[in-house]
Design a protein around this motif. Structure first.
Motif, PDB file in Angstrom:
ATOM      1  N   LEU A   1       0.828  -1.204   0.000  1.00 25.52           N
ATOM      2  CA  LEU A   1       0.000   0.000   0.000  1.00 25.52           C
ATOM      3  C   LEU A   1       0.868   1.262   0.000  1.00 25.52           C
ATOM      4  CD1 LEU A   1      -2.814  -1.022   2.518  1.00 25.52           C
ATOM      5  CD2 LEU A   1      -3.128  -0.502   0.089  1.00 25.52           C
ATOM      6  N   ALA A   2       1.983   1.232   0.727  1.00 29.99           N
ATOM      7  CA  ALA A   2       2.846   2.406   0.832  1.00 29.99           C
ATOM      8  C   ALA A   2       3.446   2.789  -0.511  1.00 29.99           C
ATOM      9  CB  ALA A   2       3.956   2.140   1.846  1.00 29.99           C
ATOM     10  N   ARG A   3       3.689   1.816  -1.366  1.00 29.26           N
ATOM     11  CA  ARG A   3       4.378   2.079  -2.624  1.00 29.26           C
ATOM     12  C   ARG A   3       3.429   2.111  -3.826  1.00 29.26           C
ATOM     13  NH1 ARG A   3       6.568  -2.524  -5.232  1.00 29.26           N
ATOM     14  NH2 ARG A   3       8.674  -1.626  -5.223  1.00 29.26           N
TER      15      ARG A   3
ATOM     16  N   GLY B   1       8.045  12.612  -1.995  1.00 24.57           N
ATOM     17  CA  GLY B   1       7.208  13.119  -3.084  1.00 24.57           C
ATOM     18  C   GLY B   1       6.570  11.973  -3.838  1.00 24.57           C
ATOM     19  N   GLN B   2       6.626  12.052  -5.179  1.00 28.30           N
ATOM     20  CA  GLN B   2       6.012  11.024  -6.021  1.00 28.30           C
ATOM     21  C   GLN B   2       7.049   9.990  -6.451  1.00 28.30           C
ATOM     22  OE1 GLN B   2       2.777  11.678  -5.057  1.00 28.30           O
ATOM     23  NE2 GLN B   2       2.400  10.775  -7.072  1.00 28.30           N
ATOM     24  N   LYS B   3       7.812   9.514  -5.498  1.00 29.24           N
ATOM     25  CA  LYS B   3       8.811   8.476  -5.764  1.00 29.24           C
ATOM     26  C   LYS B   3       9.147   7.797  -4.446  1.00 29.24           C
ATOM     27  CE  LYS B   3      12.482  11.966  -5.401  1.00 29.24           C
ATOM     28  NZ  LYS B   3      11.606  13.121  -5.222  1.00 29.24           N
TER      29      LYS B   3
ATOM     30  N   ASP C   1      10.255  12.551 -13.470  1.00 31.90           N
ATOM     31  CA  ASP C   1       9.306  13.665 -13.611  1.00 31.90           C
ATOM     32  C   ASP C   1       8.464  13.496 -14.870  1.00 31.90           C
ATOM     33  OD1 ASP C   1      10.154  14.853 -11.290  1.00 31.90           O
ATOM     34  OD2 ASP C   1      11.396  16.375 -12.272  1.00 31.90           O
ATOM     35  N   GLN C   2       9.111  13.135 -15.978  1.00 30.22           N
ATOM     36  CA  GLN C   2       8.381  12.926 -17.228  1.00 30.22           C
ATOM     37  C   GLN C   2       7.414  11.756 -17.096  1.00 30.22           C
ATOM     38  OE1 GLN C   2       8.245  14.721 -20.008  1.00 30.22           O
ATOM     39  NE2 GLN C   2       6.777  13.277 -20.902  1.00 30.22           N
ATOM     40  N   PHE C   3       7.870  10.696 -16.456  1.00 33.64           N
ATOM     41  CA  PHE C   3       7.027   9.517 -16.247  1.00 33.64           C
ATOM     42  C   PHE C   3       5.795   9.882 -15.422  1.00 33.64           C
ATOM     43  CE2 PHE C   3       5.758   5.703 -13.936  1.00 33.64           C
ATOM     44  CZ  PHE C   3       5.777   4.719 -14.912  1.00 33.64           C
ATOM     45  N   ASN C   4       5.986  10.639 -14.344  1.00 34.42           N
ATOM     46  CA  ASN C   4       4.865  11.008 -13.479  1.00 34.42           C
ATOM     47  C   ASN C   4       3.889  11.935 -14.195  1.00 34.42           C
ATOM     48  OD1 ASN C   4       5.263   9.541 -11.084  1.00 34.42           O
ATOM     49  ND2 ASN C   4       6.818  10.981 -10.360  1.00 34.42           N
ATOM     50  N   THR C   5       4.398  12.808 -15.078  1.00 39.48           N
ATOM     51  CA  THR C   5       3.515  13.672 -15.875  1.00 39.48           C
ATOM     52  C   THR C   5       2.644  12.832 -16.798  1.00 39.48           C
ATOM     53  OG1 THR C   5       5.059  15.538 -15.811  1.00 39.48           O
ATOM     54  CG2 THR C   5       3.445  15.521 -17.592  1.00 39.48           C
TER      55      THR C   5
END
Length: 219
Positions: free
Chosen positions: A16-18, A99-101, A185-189
């Motif tokens: 769940l955390a990841r 953050g988002q990683k 960053d590109q992947f998350n976008t």
């Protein structure tokens, strides 16, 4: 902002955390490109998996194989050998989010270090000794973990029972970390855009299934 989640790895809490964010073990996939510089199928598949986790709020089924199971079984012994060889007390943690990683280090070491343990068959351990360098196949994961955890160095332990344990340290490679950061960053976008598209499909399907809309379309 760094958040350390203290849970046992491969448990429900860990999954769940990841869920829904790229993690260091997959940064090589995030950075991958297909033949001729086109889209990577493995990267696209990973993005769809994370999108599914974001939309459903549930982690995908955890994948394991015989090599991963073997690694989990041998990890405690490898950690003990490392602690003895380096005169340190590795600290086990579950998951680190920034953050988002995120990343799941096998241990933190002191204030600035990390530990990554890999179990490899004897011929591959010998290859590590003969090469003498930090195993390049683990560079993205390990440099990515340093980036996520904001640490300065990481030791990799390559282990197989009865073989001389291979230990090699790598320090932050800021140029390479910048490449990871750009790719993530590109992947998350792209991931956010995919999630929006899928949710739009859902709203469109709900609209088309509305009896009033069906009557209008039928008329």
């Amino acid at each position: 902002m760094i958040t350390i989640i203290n849970c046992a790895q491969n448990t429900e809490e860990w999954h769940l955390a990841r869920a829904g964010i790229p993690t260091a073990s997959m940064f090589a996939t995030v950075m991958a490109s297909g033949r001729g510089g086109g889209d990577s199928k493995t990267r696209a598949k990973y993005m769809r998996q994370l999108a599914g986790e974001v939309i459903t709020g549930k982690p995908m089924e955890g994948f394991t194989n015989v090599h991963m199971d073997r690694g989990h079984e041998m990890e405690p012994e490898a950690r003990e050998l490392y602690a003895f060889a380096t005169d340190t007390l590795p600290e086990q943690v579950g998951f680190i989010r920034n953050g988002q990683k995120g990343c799941s280090p096998d241990s933190l070491v002191g204030a600035n270090g990390m530990l990554e343990i890999k179990t490899k068959l004897p011929d591959l351990v010998i290859e590590c000794w003969e090469r003498g360098d930090f195993p390049p196949e683990h560079k993205a994961q390990c440099q990515g973990a340093l980036w996520v955890a904001e640490r300065e160095w990481i030791d990799i332990v390559v282990y197989w029972p009865g073989m001389p344990v291979f230990i090699k340290r790598a320090f932050r490679d800021e140029g390479y970390i910048a490449e990871i950061s750009k790719a993530v960053d590109q992947f998350n976008t792209e991931l956010a855009a995919l999630v929006d598209r899928v949710r739009h499909y859902g709203r469109r399907a709900e609209t088309l299934n509305n009896p009033l809309v069906q009557n209008v379309l039928a008329g």
